[in-house]
Design an enzyme around this catalytic site. Structure first.
Site, PDB file in Angstrom:
ATOM      1  N   HIS A  49     -22.453 -53.929 -29.201  1.00  0.00           N
ATOM      2  CA  HIS A  49     -23.665 -54.250 -29.973  1.00  0.00           C
ATOM      3  C   HIS A  49     -24.721 -53.145 -29.907  1.00  0.00           C
ATOM      4  O   HIS A  49     -25.664 -53.138 -30.687  1.00  0.00           O
ATOM      5  CB  HIS A  49     -24.236 -55.632 -29.563  1.00  0.00           C
ATOM      6  CG  HIS A  49     -25.091 -55.638 -28.344  1.00  0.00           C
ATOM      7  ND1 HIS A  49     -24.658 -56.097 -27.124  1.00  0.00           N
ATOM      8  CD2 HIS A  49     -26.377 -55.261 -28.149  1.00  0.00           C
ATOM      9  CE1 HIS A  49     -25.624 -56.004 -26.239  1.00  0.00           C
ATOM     10  NE2 HIS A  49     -26.687 -55.501 -26.840  1.00  0.00           N
ATOM     11  N   ASP A 103     -17.624 -57.739 -27.067  1.00  0.00           N
ATOM     12  CA  ASP A 103     -18.756 -56.810 -27.040  1.00  0.00           C
ATOM     13  C   ASP A 103     -18.454 -55.630 -26.110  1.00  0.00           C
ATOM     14  O   ASP A 103     -18.923 -55.572 -24.966  1.00  0.00           O
ATOM     15  CB  ASP A 103     -20.005 -57.574 -26.571  1.00  0.00           C
ATOM     16  CG  ASP A 103     -21.277 -56.787 -26.822  1.00  0.00           C
ATOM     17  OD1 ASP A 103     -21.200 -55.741 -27.482  1.00  0.00           O
ATOM     18  OD2 ASP A 103     -22.342 -57.226 -26.346  1.00  0.00           O
ATOM     19  N   SER A 120     -28.408 -53.890 -21.666  1.00  0.00           N
ATOM     20  CA  SER A 120     -27.158 -54.030 -22.424  1.00  0.00           C
ATOM     21  C   SER A 120     -26.271 -52.815 -22.277  1.00  0.00           C
ATOM     22  O   SER A 120     -26.749 -51.685 -22.264  1.00  0.00           O
ATOM     23  CB  SER A 120     -27.476 -54.180 -23.909  1.00  0.00           C
ATOM     24  OG  SER A 120     -27.885 -55.474 -24.144  1.00  0.00           O
TER      25      SER A 120
HETATM   26  C1  4AZ Z   1     -30.558 -57.656 -24.536  1.00  0.00           C
HETATM   27  O1  4AZ Z   1     -31.312 -57.950 -25.441  1.00  0.00           O
HETATM   28  C2  4AZ Z   1     -30.251 -58.695 -23.534  1.00  0.00           C
HETATM   29  N1  4AZ Z   1     -30.408 -62.377 -20.211  1.00  0.00           N
HETATM   30  C3  4AZ Z   1     -29.338 -58.413 -22.537  1.00  0.00           C
HETATM   31  C4  4AZ Z   1     -29.056 -59.373 -21.579  1.00  0.00           C
HETATM   32  C5  4AZ Z   1     -29.674 -60.590 -21.645  1.00  0.00           C
HETATM   33  C6  4AZ Z   1     -30.580 -60.873 -22.600  1.00  0.00           C
HETATM   34  C7  4AZ Z   1     -30.870 -59.921 -23.569  1.00  0.00           C
HETATM   35  C8  4AZ Z   1     -29.326 -61.600 -20.574  1.00  0.00           C
HETATM   36  O2  4AZ Z   1     -30.088 -56.532 -24.447  1.00  0.00           O
END
Ligand code: 4AZ
Length: 844
Positions: free
Chosen positions: A644, A699, A793
């Site tokens: 993503h 992902d 992420s």
């Molecule tokens: C993000 O937006 C994201 N709480 C990554 C992990 C989580 C929430 C959002 C997990 O990249």
């Protein structure tokens, strides 16, 4: 046969009353002469000879024992120090070849000899003694003394040495030596011999404003020598103490009992009761290796074993004025106190008192944020080493942050350190509060801590004294644990994890007798366990069957290169060759997941990672130079991240490799230059074609670097687990990244780490409205509070494998419903489900 018969004849005769067998001569029956001689007289002569022989051999034995063993002496060496009070210190005493040194050491030797000669338990065993150094204060003489003592007199000698006392001694030539504080400690003979044969001492004296450096020989380019024992005697001016800091410390990994190690002493002699610290292994540069002495001397010793291959250490020391007083009278409404020289290790032999007084109508409370004192940490045994004392209560050991309240406007804090071993100490804030309302708008814990009202009766011991969970009425959404009586969320019941601590949340869901409980809660007949069929559906019935070679494989069983299958929990790279072709231990696959700076992480102090703690963590920046996503280094040219992160948006073509730069070895986003840091452009991005932006299924993405990175202590690949690798529910994992520290908040400059747990897939699916696919892994806490967030992420979910200490990539930070919300744990891409895809696109 005949002779044999005749012998038997004699043996059959009855034995005489003395117990000695007469017939041992085996006389021929025909020897009448001899037979005639038999009678009472002959019997007595024979008896006398035998008794005489026994007595003689006993006496010889006794004499041999007496001369050879009882008198066999053992060598005992003592080292110690004493204080000479009737001479001033001269600079020449620091130079062992000066006449002044020779003169004073002769006096000390004479005094020691006289003293030992006057003690009956020492005099006969004394061999020799010598002075090794002098330091100021008035004059401290360091010496050693050698004795040879029979083993049976050893205890008496030890007792006499520990009770030695000297005051004023008259010496030859009418000189007088006044001595006090005479102490001596036994020395490890092997080490003393090693030092005598190969030891070297370097004498260093620092002055105000000087920074005096020393290091292991050959530092940093060539390895330090093997089998060395050398020491650095550090000195400062009178009324000063030494501040020693190891700038680099990279030695051979710690080994017991010896290996390579460094000792720091608060003395000029190497004796256990004055050890400040024992160091071995490697410390990251962020670790504060600073030590203070209690006087103006310190001793650093280095012992190396038969291999000396690491860069070693580089240290520097300065002198700082000795504190006349430690502690303060504090009269403000709030303030901060710390152990002396914090964050350096506090000095030994210290006592500090803080007298705190807040405005009269207020009460005072202390919040300790950092607390590392040497000691058992168990106040029941009254803190025998170092401690903080408040209102007669002692605190010691290593503690998570805690609060101490006083129900008056005054309090006294006393810090005491003993003569050996020190730690980083403590920091504490003191605050004044309204006695009638100690925590405005918050819940007041029994300890005086304030916590959010929301945390009361939530099943978590937020106060740390359980006062927020005391006498709670559980809601319908909660379950009451039997022993602790805590109200835990109902989701925890039968999730395969002992959340209550007494298993009461897992009892009612026990499988019937003779059946096995699967990791997902399912019950199967016991006979189906380890039958090479995945009856549970999650492989848990086939994953822990001991080591056995089988031919039929399932998804949860490790498959060797030669297609043999191994029913052993996570056999890859565990140091044991399980596959007959050795394919579970090949170096190319197992050279990963190593942390050159792996140290015990401490329990408090925020969530900043240590430098070098997560060497596979990559920071991906887009063109504007901002950190956007995380990734994991899996080889010198390949990264794994989240698909993503590489989905195009109208403004930016995230799928275009040329918009990205990968940074390696980063700790602080504001410091992206320096030796440890490397950067590479991306040559190729392969996002999983099965990635769905509405479900976040699959992902995952592979990124290929334009050129390989060089592996260093700060840059290392993480291991990719086999598809059969078992990450059980409840296992602790670490998530790391520079993402937002609160939902909707901004990212962190310093790499953050958080310890989370794997959550049961079914429970997780329940709380997340069935949004989970088998390619997702759920980790965090249903109570909320700890989670990954935006900007994390693509980054790693790291799992430390206990069998081999290696770190495996369990997941990739993927998505979540907000961040750290209650009942909304974080979702990660499940790497084991992606193993074939990874192999296909990375070759790994
Ligand atoms: C993000 O937006 C994201 N709480 C990554 C992990 C989580 C929430 C959002 C997990 O990249």
């Amino acid at each position: 046969m005949k002779d044999f018969d005749s012998n038997l004849k004699y043996n059959n005769r009855p034995q005489n009353m003395n117990g000695f067998e007469e017939g041992v001569e085996f006389l021929p029956v025909m020897n009448t002469k001899k037979v005639e001689k038999r009678g009472p007289k002959r019997k007595f002569i024979f008896l006398g000879v035998v008794i005489g022989a026994v007595l003689l051999s006993l006496t010889i034995g006794l004499l041999v024992w007496h001369f050879k063993y009882r008198n066999a002496s053992m060598q005992k060496i003592y080292t110690g120090q004493l204080r000479i009070t009737n001479y001033p210190f001269l600079d020449a005493y620091e130079n062992p070849s000066s006449p002044e040194y020779a003169d004073l050491s002769a006096k000390v030797i004479e005094m020691l000899k006289n003293t030992y000669q006057g003690v009956p338990d020492l005099a006969p065993h004394f061999k020799q003694c010598n002075v090794t150094a002098f330091s100021e204060g008035s004059i401290i003489a360091y010496y050693w003394a050698e004795f040879a003592v029979p083993a049976y007199r050893e205890a008496a000698l030890e007792k006499a040495m520990s009770e030695l006392k000297v005051k004023t001694v008259y010496l030859r030539h009418h000189s007088l030596l006044s001595v006090d504080s005479l102490v001596a400690f036994p020395v490890d003979i092997e080490l003393a011999r090693k030092f005598r044969d190969s030891g070297r001492t370097f004498f260093l004296h620092t002055k105000t404003g000087d920074v005096t450096k020393f290091s292991t020989s050959g530092f940093p380019n060539s390895p330090y020598p093997a089998n060395t024992l050398c020491q650095w005697a550090l000195r400062a001016d009178p009324d000063h103490v030494i501040r020693l800091n190891f700038k680099t410390f990279k030695m051979e990994p710690c080994k017991t009992p010896y290996g390579d190690y460094v000792m720091v002493y608060d003395s000029l002699t190497a004796v256990e009761p004055r050890v400040l610290v024992r160091l071995c292994g490697s410390y990251p540069p962020s670790y504060n290796l600073t030590f203070l002495s209690s006087q103006n001397v310190m001793l650093v010793t280095l012992f190396t074993d038969d291999k000396g291959k690491h860069p070693g250490f580089m240290a520097e020391f300065t002198q700082v004025r000795k504190k006349k007083f430690c502690g303060e009278n504090l009269r403000g409404a709030s303030g901060v106190i710390t152990s002396p020289y914090y964050p350096a290790h506090y000095p030994p032999d210290m006592e500090c008192v803080w007298d705190i007084q807040v405005p009269e109508n207020k009460h005072v409370k202390l919040r300790f944020n950092m607390f590392y004192l040497v000691g058992p940490g168990d106040p029941i045994n009254s803190c025998p080493n170092d401690y903080v004392e408040i209102n007669k209560q002692r605190y010691c050991g290593e503690r998570a942050s805690f609060v101490v309240s006083s129900n008056s406007s005054k309090t006294m804090v006393r810090f005491v350190s003993d003569k050996s071993y020190t730690d980083t100490g403590f920091t504490a804030e003191y605050l004044s509060y309204e006695p009638s309302n100690p925590c405005p708008g918050q819940y007041t814990c029994k300890s005086g801590s304030c916590i959010s009202k929301m945390l009361q009766c939530d099943g978590w011991n937020d106060c740390r004294d359980f006062s927020d969970e005391d006498s709670c009425i559980c809601t319908t959404e909660q379950f009451r644990c039997k022993k602790s009586q805590l109200c835990k969320p109902r989701h925890y019941v039968c999730d395969g994890v002992n959340d209550c601590g007494d298993h009461s949340d897992e009892l009612e869901c026990k499988c019937p007798e003779k059946s096995f409980k699967c990791g997902n809660g399912k019950c199967i007949p016991e006979t189906q366990k380890c039958d090479r069929t995945d009856n549970c559906g999650d492989g848990s019935d086939e994953s822990d069957c001991g080591k056995a070679l089988i031919t039929t494989c399932t998804d949860y069983i490790y498959k060797c290169k030669n297609n043999e299958c191994i029913t052993k929990n996570n056999p890859e790279c565990d140091g044991e060759k399980d596959c007959s072709d050795g394919s579970d231990e090949v170096a190319t696959m197992c050279n990963c997941g190593k942390r050159p700076y792996s140290r015990k992480t401490r329990i408090v102090g925020g969530v900043n990672a240590d430098i070098g703690e997560w060497p596979w963590q990559v920071s991906l920046h887009i063109k504007n130079g901002l950190h956007t996503c995380g990734a994991s280094l899996v080889s010198t040219t390949m990264l794994l991240s989240a698909a993503h992160c590489f989905q195009d948006e109208p403004a930016i073509r995230y799928s275009d490799p040329s918009v990205w730069t990968a940074y390696f070895g980063v700790h602080d986003q504001n410091k992206r230059t320096g030796n440890e840091i490397m950067q590479r452009k991306i040559k190729r991005i392969v996002a999983h074609t099965g990635f769905k932006d509405h479900t976040f299924d699959n992902d995952i993405a592979v990124l290929e670097l334009d050129s390989p990175v060089t592996l260093t202590d700060f840059i290392q690949p993480i291991c990719i687990p086999d598809s059969s690798h078992n990450f059980p529910v409840g296992k602790t994992l670490w998530v790391t990244g520079w993402g937002a520290t609160t939902e909707g908040g901004s990212g962190s400059a310093i790499l953050q780490k958080a310890e989370i747990r794997i959550i049961n897939q079914t429970v997780c699916n329940d709380v997340l409205d069935n949004q989970l696919t088998p390619r997702m892994l759920c980790a965090g806490f249903l109570s909320g509070g700890i989670d990954a967030c935006q900007g994390d992420s693509g980054g790693p979910l790291s799992s430390v494998e206990m069998s081999n200490g290696k770190v495996y990539l369990a997941g990739i930070v993927s998505w979540g419903d907000g961040c750290a919300r209650r009942n909304k744990p974080g979702i990660y891409t499940r790497i084991t489900k992606m193993r074939d895809w990874i192999k296909q696109h990375t070759g790994l």
